[in-house]
Design an enzyme around this catalytic site. Sequence first.
Site, PDB file in Angstrom:
ATOM      1  N   GLY A 242       4.708  -8.334  -1.235  1.00 43.72           N
ATOM      2  CA  GLY A 242       5.241  -7.028  -0.851  1.00 43.72           C
ATOM      3  C   GLY A 242       4.116  -6.059  -0.574  1.00 43.72           C
ATOM      4  O   GLY A 242       2.985  -6.463  -0.258  1.00 43.72           O
ATOM      5  N   SER A 243       4.410  -4.789  -0.738  1.00 42.36           N
ATOM      6  CA  SER A 243       3.436  -3.755  -0.397  1.00 42.36           C
ATOM      7  C   SER A 243       2.290  -3.713  -1.418  1.00 42.36           C
ATOM      8  O   SER A 243       2.428  -4.190  -2.550  1.00 42.36           O
ATOM      9  CB  SER A 243       4.139  -2.397  -0.380  1.00 42.36           C
ATOM     10  OG  SER A 243       4.731  -2.181  -1.649  1.00 42.36           O
ATOM     11  N   GLY A 247       1.957  -4.258  -5.602  1.00 44.78           N
ATOM     12  CA  GLY A 247       0.905  -5.045  -6.265  1.00 44.78           C
ATOM     13  C   GLY A 247       0.143  -4.232  -7.299  1.00 44.78           C
ATOM     14  O   GLY A 247      -0.225  -4.738  -8.355  1.00 44.78           O
ATOM     15  N   GLU A 264       0.462 -11.276  -2.821  1.00 43.89           N
ATOM     16  CA  GLU A 264       0.433 -11.356  -1.352  1.00 43.89           C
ATOM     17  C   GLU A 264       0.892  -9.995  -0.847  1.00 43.89           C
ATOM     18  O   GLU A 264       2.091  -9.734  -0.746  1.00 43.89           O
ATOM     19  CB  GLU A 264       1.394 -12.452  -0.861  1.00 43.89           C
ATOM     20  CG  GLU A 264       1.023 -13.849  -1.298  1.00 43.89           C
ATOM     21  CD  GLU A 264      -0.146 -14.432  -0.517  1.00 43.89           C
ATOM     22  OE1 GLU A 264      -0.628 -13.794   0.433  1.00 43.89           O
ATOM     23  OE2 GLU A 264      -0.594 -15.533  -0.878  1.00 43.89           O
ATOM     24  N   CYS A 298       3.619  -9.313   7.737  1.00 48.71           N
ATOM     25  CA  CYS A 298       2.408  -8.899   7.031  1.00 48.71           C
ATOM     26  C   CYS A 298       1.195  -9.144   7.918  1.00 48.71           C
ATOM     27  O   CYS A 298       0.188  -8.459   7.804  1.00 48.71           O
ATOM     28  CB  CYS A 298       2.280  -9.639   5.713  1.00 48.71           C
ATOM     29  SG  CYS A 298       2.480 -11.408   5.901  1.00 48.71           S
TER      30      CYS A 298
HETATM   31  P1  NAD Z   1       8.066  -3.768  -1.261  1.00 50.85           P
HETATM   32  O1  NAD Z   1       6.759  -3.657  -1.942  1.00 50.85           O
HETATM   33  O2  NAD Z   1       8.855  -2.530  -1.073  1.00 50.85           O
HETATM   34  O3  NAD Z   1       9.016  -4.792  -2.051  1.00 50.85           O
HETATM   35  C1  NAD Z   1       8.648  -6.147  -2.250  1.00 50.85           C
HETATM   36  C2  NAD Z   1       9.331  -6.680  -3.483  1.00 50.85           C
HETATM   37  O4  NAD Z   1       8.741  -6.113  -4.647  1.00 50.85           O
HETATM   38  C3  NAD Z   1      10.814  -6.343  -3.572  1.00 50.85           C
HETATM   39  O5  NAD Z   1      11.504  -7.476  -4.078  1.00 50.85           O
HETATM   40  C4  NAD Z   1      10.841  -5.183  -4.558  1.00 50.85           C
HETATM   41  O6  NAD Z   1      12.071  -5.035  -5.222  1.00 50.85           O
HETATM   42  C5  NAD Z   1       9.750  -5.606  -5.505  1.00 50.85           C
HETATM   43  N1  NAD Z   1       9.139  -4.521  -6.285  1.00 50.85           N
HETATM   44  C6  NAD Z   1       8.764  -3.309  -5.857  1.00 50.85           C
HETATM   45  N2  NAD Z   1       8.160  -2.624  -6.848  1.00 50.85           N
HETATM   46  C7  NAD Z   1       8.158  -3.431  -7.934  1.00 50.85           C
HETATM   47  C8  NAD Z   1       7.669  -3.304  -9.274  1.00 50.85           C
HETATM   48  N3  NAD Z   1       7.064  -2.194  -9.685  1.00 50.85           N
HETATM   49  N4  NAD Z   1       7.820  -4.351 -10.112  1.00 50.85           N
HETATM   50  C9  NAD Z   1       8.403  -5.488  -9.702  1.00 50.85           C
HETATM   51  N5  NAD Z   1       8.896  -5.667  -8.451  1.00 50.85           N
HETATM   52  C10 NAD Z   1       8.773  -4.642  -7.576  1.00 50.85           C
HETATM   53  O7  NAD Z   1       7.793  -4.474   0.171  1.00 50.85           O
HETATM   54  P2  NAD Z   1       8.772  -4.687   1.406  1.00 50.85           P
HETATM   55  O8  NAD Z   1       9.005  -3.376   2.092  1.00 50.85           O
HETATM   56  O9  NAD Z   1       9.938  -5.515   1.022  1.00 50.85           O
HETATM   57  O10 NAD Z   1       7.867  -5.630   2.352  1.00 50.85           O
HETATM   58  C11 NAD Z   1       6.886  -5.140   3.218  1.00 50.85           C
HETATM   59  C12 NAD Z   1       5.502  -5.241   2.612  1.00 50.85           C
HETATM   60  O11 NAD Z   1       5.248  -6.564   2.166  1.00 50.85           O
HETATM   61  C13 NAD Z   1       4.412  -4.946   3.622  1.00 50.85           C
HETATM   62  O12 NAD Z   1       3.399  -4.202   3.000  1.00 50.85           O
HETATM   63  C14 NAD Z   1       3.913  -6.332   4.012  1.00 50.85           C
HETATM   64  O13 NAD Z   1       2.602  -6.362   4.520  1.00 50.85           O
HETATM   65  C15 NAD Z   1       4.022  -7.056   2.710  1.00 50.85           C
HETATM   66  N6  NAD Z   1       4.099  -8.501   2.876  1.00 50.85           N
HETATM   67  C16 NAD Z   1       2.987  -9.241   2.559  1.00 50.85           C
HETATM   68  C17 NAD Z   1       2.994 -10.607   2.766  1.00 50.85           C
HETATM   69  C18 NAD Z   1       1.771 -11.433   2.460  1.00 50.85           C
HETATM   70  O14 NAD Z   1       1.897 -12.643   2.386  1.00 50.85           O
HETATM   71  N7  NAD Z   1       0.599 -10.844   2.278  1.00 50.85           N
HETATM   72  C19 NAD Z   1       4.139 -11.240   3.263  1.00 50.85           C
HETATM   73  C20 NAD Z   1       5.260 -10.453   3.549  1.00 50.85           C
HETATM   74  C21 NAD Z   1       5.221  -9.081   3.356  1.00 50.85           C
END
Ligand code: NAD
Length: 512
Positions: A242-243, A247, A264, A298
Amino acid sequence: MNAPVKIASAAAEAADVLKRLGVPESLWTGGNRPVRSPVSGEVMAHVHDTPVAEVDAAIQRAHAAFLKWRNVPAPRRGELVRLFGEELRAAKADLAKVVTLEAGKIVSEALGEVQEMIDICDYAVGLSRQLFGLTLATERPDHRMMETWHPLGVVGIISAFNFPVAVWSWNSALALVCGDPCVWKPSEKTPLTALATQALFERALAKFGDAPEGLSAVIIGGRDVGEALVDHPKVPLVSATGSTAMGRAVGPRLAQRFARALLELGGNNAAIIAPTADLDLALRGVAFAAMGTAGQRCTTLRRLFVHESKYDGFVAALKAAYASVPVGDPREAGTLVGPLIDAASFEAMQKALADARAAGGKVHGGERVDAGEDAFYVRPALVEMDAQTDVVKRETFAPILYVMKYRDLEEAIALQNDVPQGLSSSIFTNDMREAELFISARGSDCGIANVNIGPSGAEIGGAFGGEKETGGGREAGSDSWKAYMRRATNTLNYGKTLPLAQGVSFEIKPAP
Ligand code: NAD
């Protein structure tokens, strides 16, 4: 707003396909959480958030499954993954349909995402016979030293909306053959794809026969449910996609309890168009990497450095491609750019474009395309920048490509690396020295560095992930499986003396 596009209803289609996939209706009706389709903006379903107490129960069940699954020979564990791959093959079109309806991907990309799941299953089946360790030279006579790899425990998987099923499979296919049960928290924006995937996995489990209960679970909800997974002492590894903001929250919590983190996170990917580049090939590579998936990968190409000698011609061709790319209903043949995921994503895009204008950028495209109040379609934006300003250095998860001119390759590589993220990168060149420099230690600092292909669209055979704020994790191919196992170093003495390492002497006197 741009000329309107007509969007047919998504909700009825979603109900049909979920039933066909065997997802119990009770899981996607009557719940507290509405699930909106970005395609039409309609609410398609209401899923139930998993209460935090039930998260604990799911993890305890998975842990109990671990105690049994770790004893099953790895090739037999691979058989379960093989059966799951068969289910995915049979249901490929239906699962891809859910991906389109829930994440807004065009049909070809949604099918590609399910194909990626099938590919990683095949890979993991082979891997289930190749989880090998090394035999190492030992300094002591009549000794043998070796490494053995053992199952680790329950793997927590947190996934993002934009790869709603593939990311789970990169982790779970490997984890399962490595002997680890999985507990999956999908994005709150895409729970239906997770429920559909789980239904297919349960079909494979039924055919497999004697797998322990609790081997794979889906927990639904937002941050609080994610945190319950992250903090659980029976989860030794959390793979979180995720974002970077996510992380930053998850990484320290895992470190606090010394659990493994496979992160990731966000990317800010770049490409360099060198003077000798095949410009036709480069144009196609850039177009897919920057506009594909409506800029919501991503690995989406977000920054382009074009050599000054090629800038005018290449950017003119790119502008023409941007002006003509078909934006619309992702279910329609011919559409190449579907919707953004939601209103927040649209607002973030408009904010970035305003920031770019304020920093002197020339914006082409980026307008909203009228598809009804609750669906957010945009024309991809190309932004000519004189410099890599702050807005260029941040990841905006939308189709914006910042284009800059360069004179000297080393300067372009330095600019490429001068961002907080480090996921993916490319150079288009036919000059062997430039290509080698780009992938050398002095070149790209990203986890992925390509030559004459764009930065997006990785295969599962390689290790996938990136450096710096991208989190440092690696998943999918190569030796990524090692993250899902624990390594033991074993030294065996088959002699009759006890020589100590480094010549240490410690002679105890025998009892009189
Ligand atoms: P997001 O960070 O909003 O959410 C991702 C996941 O994390 C969701 O399931 C969310 O509920 C969970 N989450 C959020 N905060 C959390 C916390 N504090 N504790 C536990 N879980 C939590 O991201 P998004 O909008 O769904 O996806 C887009 C982002 O993901 C972009 O930044 C993109 O670059 C990244 N991404 C990275 C990869 C990679 O492999 N590097 C792949 C896909 C997406």
